[in-house]
Scaffold this motif. Sequence first.
Motif, mmCIF file in Angstrom:
data_model
loop_
_atom_site.group_PDB
_atom_site.id
_atom_site.type_symbol
_atom_site.label_atom_id
_atom_site.label_comp_id
_atom_site.label_asym_id
_atom_site.label_seq_id
_atom_site.Cartn_x
_atom_site.Cartn_y
_atom_site.Cartn_z
ATOM 1 N N PHE A 100 -17.430 -12.111 -55.140
ATOM 2 C CA PHE A 100 -18.754 -12.037 -56.060
ATOM 3 C C PHE A 100 -18.913 -12.970 -57.049
ATOM 4 O O PHE A 100 -17.864 -12.959 -57.918
ATOM 5 C CB PHE A 100 -18.710 -10.568 -56.205
ATOM 6 C CG PHE A 100 -19.062 -9.831 -55.025
ATOM 7 C CD1 PHE A 100 -20.299 -9.240 -54.474
ATOM 8 C CD2 PHE A 100 -17.879 -9.084 -54.427
ATOM 9 C CE1 PHE A 100 -20.506 -8.551 -53.325
ATOM 10 C CE2 PHE A 100 -18.373 -8.466 -53.299
ATOM 11 C CZ PHE A 100 -19.692 -8.052 -52.686
ATOM 12 N N CYS A 105 -15.445 -15.183 -48.280
ATOM 13 C CA CYS A 105 -15.739 -13.760 -47.829
ATOM 14 C C CYS A 105 -14.749 -13.803 -46.516
ATOM 15 O O CYS A 105 -14.992 -14.782 -45.691
ATOM 16 C CB CYS A 105 -16.847 -13.559 -47.570
ATOM 17 S SG CYS A 105 -17.136 -12.078 -46.745
ATOM 18 N N ILE A 106 -13.838 -12.981 -46.326
ATOM 19 C CA ILE A 106 -12.857 -12.685 -45.148
ATOM 20 C C ILE A 106 -13.495 -11.609 -44.221
ATOM 21 O O ILE A 106 -12.762 -11.281 -43.259
ATOM 22 C CB ILE A 106 -11.509 -12.291 -45.716
ATOM 23 C CG1 ILE A 106 -11.505 -11.052 -46.649
ATOM 24 C CG2 ILE A 106 -10.860 -13.341 -46.605
ATOM 25 C CD1 ILE A 106 -10.131 -10.385 -46.594
ATOM 26 N N ASP A 107 -14.866 -11.353 -44.408
ATOM 27 C CA ASP A 107 -15.457 -10.114 -43.533
ATOM 28 C C ASP A 107 -14.779 -8.888 -43.544
ATOM 29 O O ASP A 107 -14.576 -8.363 -42.449
ATOM 30 C CB ASP A 107 -15.549 -11.078 -42.043
ATOM 31 C CG ASP A 107 -16.732 -11.709 -41.850
ATOM 32 O OD1 ASP A 107 -17.690 -11.419 -42.313
ATOM 33 O OD2 ASP A 107 -16.710 -12.556 -41.139
ATOM 34 N N VAL A 166 -14.045 -3.372 -54.904
ATOM 35 C CA VAL A 166 -13.728 -3.097 -53.498
ATOM 36 C C VAL A 166 -13.266 -4.601 -53.118
ATOM 37 O O VAL A 166 -12.446 -4.510 -51.830
ATOM 38 C CB VAL A 166 -14.258 -2.285 -52.489
ATOM 39 C CG1 VAL A 166 -14.413 -1.032 -53.129
ATOM 40 C CG2 VAL A 166 -15.536 -2.900 -52.117
ATOM 41 N N CYS A 167 -13.881 -5.758 -53.518
ATOM 42 C CA CYS A 167 -13.559 -7.098 -52.598
ATOM 43 C C CYS A 167 -12.083 -7.506 -52.979
ATOM 44 O O CYS A 167 -11.636 -7.744 -53.983
ATOM 45 C CB CYS A 167 -14.587 -8.089 -53.261
ATOM 46 S SG CYS A 167 -14.288 -9.560 -52.489
ATOM 47 N N CYS A 196 -17.328 -4.014 -48.628
ATOM 48 C CA CYS A 196 -18.401 -3.874 -49.835
ATOM 49 C C CYS A 196 -19.661 -3.268 -49.463
ATOM 50 O O CYS A 196 -20.317 -2.568 -50.217
ATOM 51 C CB CYS A 196 -18.775 -5.164 -50.358
ATOM 52 S SG CYS A 196 -19.092 -6.406 -49.148
ATOM 53 N N PHE A 253 -20.454 -11.873 -45.502
ATOM 54 C CA PHE A 253 -21.452 -10.837 -45.960
ATOM 55 C C PHE A 253 -22.290 -11.596 -46.812
ATOM 56 O O PHE A 253 -22.103 -12.388 -47.596
ATOM 57 C CB PHE A 253 -20.728 -9.556 -46.523
ATOM 58 C CG PHE A 253 -20.392 -8.692 -45.414
ATOM 59 C CD1 PHE A 253 -19.439 -9.150 -44.266
ATOM 60 C CD2 PHE A 253 -20.878 -7.203 -45.137
ATOM 61 C CE1 PHE A 253 -18.854 -8.397 -43.062
ATOM 62 C CE2 PHE A 253 -20.420 -6.628 -43.913
ATOM 63 C CZ PHE A 253 -19.500 -6.986 -42.865
ATOM 64 N N VAL A 255 -10.855 -10.330 -52.218
ATOM 65 C CA VAL A 255 -10.649 -11.736 -52.377
ATOM 66 C C VAL A 255 -11.445 -12.184 -53.690
ATOM 67 O O VAL A 255 -11.621 -13.422 -54.018
ATOM 68 C CB VAL A 255 -10.978 -12.681 -51.218
ATOM 69 C CG1 VAL A 255 -9.876 -12.443 -50.056
ATOM 70 C CG2 VAL A 255 -12.298 -12.403 -50.790
HETATM 71 FE FE1 SF4 Z 1 -15.567 -9.277 -50.228
HETATM 72 FE FE2 SF4 Z 1 -14.923 -8.196 -47.860
HETATM 73 FE FE3 SF4 Z 1 -17.211 -7.819 -49.005
HETATM 74 FE FE4 SF4 Z 1 -16.693 -10.203 -48.033
HETATM 75 S S1 SF4 Z 1 -16.918 -8.442 -46.929
HETATM 76 S S2 SF4 Z 1 -17.667 -9.970 -50.140
HETATM 77 S S3 SF4 Z 1 -14.372 -10.246 -48.670
HETATM 78 S S4 SF4 Z 1 -15.535 -6.859 -49.802
#
Ligand code: SF4
Length: 106
Positions: free
Chosen positions: A25, A39-41, A19-20, A45, A2, A22
């Motif tokens: 950001f 980012c694990i998709d 909310v991420c 977010c 993302f 991993v």
């Molecule tokens: Fe984080 Fe998920 Fe957004 Fe990637 S898609 S930046 S892992 S919240």
Amino acid sequence: TFVVTENCIKCKYTDCVEVCPVDCFYEGPNFLVIDPEECIDCALCEPECPAEAIFSEDEVPENQQHFISLNAELASHWPVINEKKASLPDAAEWDGVPNKLQHLEK
Ligand code: SF4
Ligand code: F3S
């Protein structure tokens, strides 16, 4: 991955970072970016951003394509952010203003 795009600049609401799962950001003075290698998709977010600045890489608007490489570049320079903080003071006024890239502070 993302990607954070132009409308984050000078708003930086930071709802996205909470909310991420991993913590991928990274924070600059008036913009955030996502590290594409972390980012694990998960897409969590994207709906959290009040400025609608986050897109899946394959849905980044045509006129925002340069933000894909910009996220990758700046993520390696900036510190991680994983807790929400106050938005920038004039966030509401800057939300939706076009051509904010000229105001990006690195
Ligand atoms: Fe984080 Fe998920 Fe957004 Fe990637 S898609 S930046 S892992 S919240
Ligand atoms: Fe920026 Fe939206 Fe996050 S404005 S800081 S991408 S919530």
